[in-house]
Write a protein that holds these residues in place. Structure first.
Motif, short mmCIF file in Angstrom:
data_model
loop_
_atom_site.label_atom_id
_atom_site.label_comp_id
_atom_site.label_asym_id
_atom_site.label_seq_id
_atom_site.Cartn_x
_atom_site.Cartn_y
_atom_site.Cartn_z
N GLU A 31 -26.76 -33.03 28.43
CA GLU A 31 -26.71 -31.65 27.98
C GLU A 31 -25.43 -31.00 28.51
O GLU A 31 -25.05 -31.22 29.67
CB GLU A 31 -27.94 -30.89 28.49
N GLU A 33 -26.56 -24.02 25.11
CA GLU A 33 -26.55 -25.43 25.54
C GLU A 33 -26.73 -26.33 24.32
O GLU A 33 -27.30 -25.93 23.31
CB GLU A 33 -27.68 -25.71 26.54
N LYS A 78 -28.02 -30.37 23.62
CA LYS A 78 -28.57 -31.60 24.21
C LYS A 78 -28.41 -32.75 23.23
O LYS A 78 -28.74 -32.63 22.05
CB LYS A 78 -30.06 -31.40 24.54
#
Length: 545
Positions: free
Chosen positions: A95, A145, A147
């Protein structure tokens, strides 16, 4: 019947997975500070105190709020952020996040690459996914973020994030790792690369080791990634992100078995190996006919008798199955697996082991026997190191201990046998009757004599028995037995003739060698009671009184 067949088919399905990728998804400690600051390093930092590597933690806003390298990212970027996990972990996802900096940051990485280190490697290895190759997708802004699931996963003790940009730009990164500790202990496996069948390639494309011609060395790949192939091996070539099979053709092996060597992080005790294999026999694919498993401490020589497993051919169910082989707690750091063909093809998807680390002193096998030196001789070019033994020997006597114990055991058994023989002979002697004192060739009638009452005096040589009913057994004299003297062993002829026998049963008669002489003609026969004998001589008849 259908329910029974369904249950039987289900028993064949399901691979042995010691580490399940879908369950190996825990964060490893960048955000939670479980990974220490000293375990996070970087190639450089724009300002170590403000945007140093220890600030590159996802969802953290400390100081500058991210790690920022000193130089800008380019297609040939050499800047990296390194995380040291110390032990091998299975990393299934990564991530990334840009530098928000409480609204003041504008730096983020649109793409990045990964490199990883494993104890078996001597260099950093660039990660390649099945679909996107080396480049992994990064962020589109400074606060969201992103991932990325790694397919295949990474087995590493160290990992590096390398920011990438197709043009020069300033980048900053915050990162996190997801996965779990690698408990299988497999460092690498070596084997021949798979074969090609028409347009289908049964290669181990996820293998991260050295590919030397047809030989794969020092890496891990599809056989240990925890993902199983589809029931129909063709689906792996048509479905996206589908795990394929690694296969070998018997035609190209000249009848030799497929050999795979597994190396582990330390010496282990093995209880079982599980092999997930295909069995589409209508397409010339079957489970191996025979498998042999061998063990070694140093990887040079595989001593001991191999464990042999014969598989019963199944031409009814075509479903893949997990074949488990018991390893009987054998010990080693290297395991060699040999599989013999039952059909034209062998297809494998997973190989896992049930094992536990063991402690102790073990000797690594040598390929060539070392020469024997005298006490005062030292081979050149060797260091004075302690030799580690698989069994803790106490001096030179340890190697002969087994022989000594065996010899002592044989002696003890021999002594017990002798004692038992003596005891049995004594019991037989006590329980058996005393030997008869009567000679074997003696007539039983000789053992009886007639009572002296009512008998006329006559010569003992011609003593007659009146009636057998009055015969009395001849009893030996009741005198104590004395041991024979030496004279009895060397008898001498008597000086005078022996006296006549008192009884009819005499020693000479019993012996069978004595014949009594006829009576003299002048002696009349003895008179019998109750009857007068008659003698006839020539023509004159004489009747006694």
């Amino acid at each position: 019947m259908k329910e029974f067949l369904a249950i039987l088919c289900l028993t064949f399905v399901g691979a042995a997975r010691s580490v399940e990728p879908s369950q190996c998804i825990a964060p490893l400690g960048m955000e939670s500070l479980a990974i220490k600051d000293e375990d996070i390093t970087a190639s450089s930092s724009f300002d170590h105190g403000n945007v140093g590597p220890h600030h590159g933690r996802v969802r953290n806003e400390i100081n500058g709020g991210a790690w920022c390298p000193q130089t800008m990212a380019t297609p040939d970027s050499k800047e990296w952020l390194e995380i040291n996990l110390h032990t091998v972990h299975m990393i299934t996802s990564t991530e990334t996040q840009g530098r928000f900096g409480n609204g003041n940051g504008v730096e983020f990485a649109e793409s990045y690459m990964l490199e990883y280190w494993r104890p078996r490697f001597n260099k950093w290895v660039r990660y390649r996914s099945k679909t996107n190759g080396e480049l992994l997708k990064g962020n589109i802004n400074t606060y969201l973020e992103y991932k990325t699931q790694l397919d295949p996963p990474i087995w590493a003790s160290k990992i590096r994030f390398i920011p990438y940009s197709s043009h020069k730009r300033t980048v900053c990164m915050r990162v996190e790792l997801y996965g779990c500790r690698w408990s299988d202990g497999i460092v690498s496996y070596s084997m021949p690369q798979g074969d090609k069948r028409g347009n289908w390639e049964f290669y181990d494309l996820a293998y991260d080791g050295h590919w030397d011609g047809e030989k794969l060395k020092y890496g891990l790949g599809q056989l240990t990634d925890g993902q199983i192939g589809p029931e129909d091996f063709k689906l792996a070539f048509h479905q996206e992100n589908s795990q394929g099979w690694v296969g070998w053709k018997n035609d190209s092996r000249e009848g030799k078995p497929i050999e795979i060597i597994f190396e582990f992080d330390k010496i282990r005790e093995f209880s079982a190996v599980h092999i997930y294999t295909n069995n589409q026999f209508t397409r010339e694919v079957q489970v191996f006919a025979e498998a042999k498993v061998m063990f070694s401490v140093g990887g040079k020589r595989y001593k001991g008798e191999p464990i042999t497993f014969d598989y019963m051919e199944d031409c009814i169910f075509e479903t893949p199955r997990n074949v488990s082989i018991k390893l009987h707690h054998r010990v080693g750091r290297f395991v060699k697996l040999q599989m013999h063909f039952a059909a034209r093809w062998i297809l494998l998807s997973e190989v896992t082991f049930d094992s536990l680390p063991v402690s102790g002193n073990f000797t690594e096998e040598e390929e060539i026997e070392e020469p024997v030196f005298q006490k005062d001789q030292v081979p050149l070019g060797t260091d004075n190191k302690n030799v580690i033994s698989a069994v803790n020997p106490s001096g030179g006597m340890g190697q002969y201990l087994g022989i000594i114990v065996g010899v002592l055991a044989v002696l003890v058994v021999f002594m017990i046998a002798i004692v038992l023989y003596i005891v049995i002979q004594q019991r037989r002697y006590k329980s058996s009757p005393r030997p008869s004192q009567v000679p074997g060739g003696c007539d039983k009638a000789a053992l009886y004599r007639e009572p002296s009452l009512g008998r006329l005096t006559s010569s003992s040589d011609y003593a007659d028995v009146r009636d057998p009913e009055y015969a009395v057994p001849l009893q030996p004299p009741q005198t104590p037995r004395t041991p024979p003297t030496l004279q009895n062993f060397f008898p001498k002829p008597p000086s005078v003739p022996p006296p006549p026998e008192k009884y009819y049963a005499a020693t000479e008669i019993c012996g069978g060698g004595f014949v009594p002489p006829p009576p003299p003609l002048s002696t009349p026969p003895p008179v019998r009671l109750g009857r007068q004998p008659r003698y006839v001589a020539n023509a004159r008849t004489y009747v006694g009184p």
